[in-house]
Design a protein around this motif. Structure first.
Motif, short mmCIF file in Angstrom:
data_model
loop_
_atom_site.label_atom_id
_atom_site.label_comp_id
_atom_site.label_asym_id
_atom_site.label_seq_id
_atom_site.Cartn_x
_atom_site.Cartn_y
_atom_site.Cartn_z
N VAL A 29 0.82 -1.22 0.00
CA VAL A 29 0.00 0.00 0.00
C VAL A 29 0.84 1.26 0.00
O VAL A 29 0.41 2.30 -0.49
CB VAL A 29 -0.98 0.01 1.19
CG1 VAL A 29 -1.94 -1.17 1.09
CG2 VAL A 29 -0.27 0.03 2.52
N SER A 30 2.06 1.19 0.52
CA SER A 30 2.88 2.40 0.60
C SER A 30 3.40 2.82 -0.77
O SER A 30 3.87 3.95 -0.93
CB SER A 30 4.06 2.17 1.54
OG SER A 30 4.86 1.10 1.08
N MET A 34 -4.09 4.80 -2.82
CA MET A 34 -5.18 4.08 -2.16
C MET A 34 -6.33 5.06 -1.91
O MET A 34 -6.07 6.22 -1.56
CB MET A 34 -4.72 3.49 -0.82
CG MET A 34 -3.52 2.57 -0.91
SD MET A 34 -3.85 1.03 -1.79
CE MET A 34 -5.12 0.30 -0.76
N SER A 55 2.20 9.96 -0.05
CA SER A 55 1.56 10.26 1.24
C SER A 55 0.80 11.57 1.28
O SER A 55 0.46 12.05 2.37
CB SER A 55 2.59 10.23 2.39
OG SER A 55 3.19 8.96 2.47
N THR A 57 -2.62 13.48 1.06
CA THR A 57 -4.01 13.05 1.25
C THR A 57 -4.98 14.01 0.57
O THR A 57 -4.70 15.21 0.42
CB THR A 57 -4.35 12.95 2.74
OG1 THR A 57 -4.09 14.22 3.36
CG2 THR A 57 -3.52 11.88 3.42
N SER A 70 -5.51 7.09 6.46
CA SER A 70 -4.14 6.82 6.89
C SER A 70 -3.78 5.41 6.47
O SER A 70 -4.64 4.63 6.04
CB SER A 70 -4.01 6.97 8.41
OG SER A 70 -4.83 6.02 9.07
N ARG A 71 -2.51 5.08 6.59
CA ARG A 71 -2.10 3.71 6.26
C ARG A 71 -1.04 3.23 7.23
O ARG A 71 -0.25 4.03 7.73
CB ARG A 71 -1.61 3.60 4.82
CG ARG A 71 -0.42 4.45 4.49
CD ARG A 71 -0.09 4.37 3.00
NE ARG A 71 0.96 5.30 2.66
CZ ARG A 71 1.12 5.80 1.45
NH1 ARG A 71 0.30 5.47 0.46
NH2 ARG A 71 2.12 6.62 1.21
N VAL A 78 -4.94 0.16 4.94
CA VAL A 78 -5.36 1.56 4.88
C VAL A 78 -6.61 1.72 5.73
O VAL A 78 -7.47 0.83 5.76
CB VAL A 78 -5.65 1.98 3.42
CG1 VAL A 78 -6.19 3.40 3.38
CG2 VAL A 78 -4.37 1.87 2.60
N CYS A 95 -12.94 0.27 -0.81
CA CYS A 95 -11.52 0.58 -0.90
C CYS A 95 -11.07 0.33 -2.34
O CYS A 95 -11.56 -0.62 -3.00
CB CYS A 95 -10.76 -0.32 0.06
SG CYS A 95 -8.98 -0.10 0.08
N THR A 97 -7.54 0.79 -5.29
CA THR A 97 -6.14 1.10 -5.51
C THR A 97 -5.84 1.10 -7.00
O THR A 97 -6.54 0.45 -7.79
CB THR A 97 -5.22 0.11 -4.78
OG1 THR A 97 -3.86 0.52 -4.96
CG2 THR A 97 -5.38 -1.31 -5.33
#
Length: 123
Positions: A29-30, A34, A55, A57, A70-71, A78, A95, A97
């Motif tokens: 996920v990083s 997402m 990162s 948002t 957040s993750r 996530v 969700c 991605t």
């Protein structure tokens, strides 16, 4: 194969909080964008929040200041923290991605989806 599994939905009262989780497999996920979308009965699926690979948002105006995405990279999960819930937040939350470098607001531009989790907010 990418799989996303949402959990954490439920029935709450207006003003309450919920935290949704999206556990990912087949994708870190990083390293990817997402997002959370939601769909109320009879309405089109709409963008709620997203976090980019870098990162950053993003939030829909309707949830800004109440929801936080957040993750947890260690858990490859996530989250969507939802505070001050309103009856109009009632929907199935999904969700998603994708490998995109930007954050599309249209659901049709996201490739992978979870099965969804129901959130119901009573007045």
């Amino acid at each position: 194969q990418v799989q996303l599994v949402e959990s954490g939905g439920g029935l709450v009262q207006a003003g309450d909080s919920l935290r949704l989780s999206c556990a990912a497999s087949g994708r870190t996920v990083s390293n990817y964008a997402m997002a959370w979308f939601r769909q109320a009965p009879g309405k089109e699926r709409e963008f709620v929040a997203a976090v980019s690979w870098s990162s950053v948002t993003y939030y829909a105006d309707s949830v800004k200041g109440r929801f936080t995405i957040s993750r947890d990279n260690a858990k490859n999960t996530v989250y969507l923290q939802m505070d001050s819930l309103k009856p109009e937040d009632t929907a199935v939350y999904y969700c998603a991605t994708d490998s995109t470098l930007y954050i599309p607001r249209s659901w049709s531009e996201w490739r992978y989806w979870g099965q969804g989790t129901q959130v119901s907010v009573s007045s």
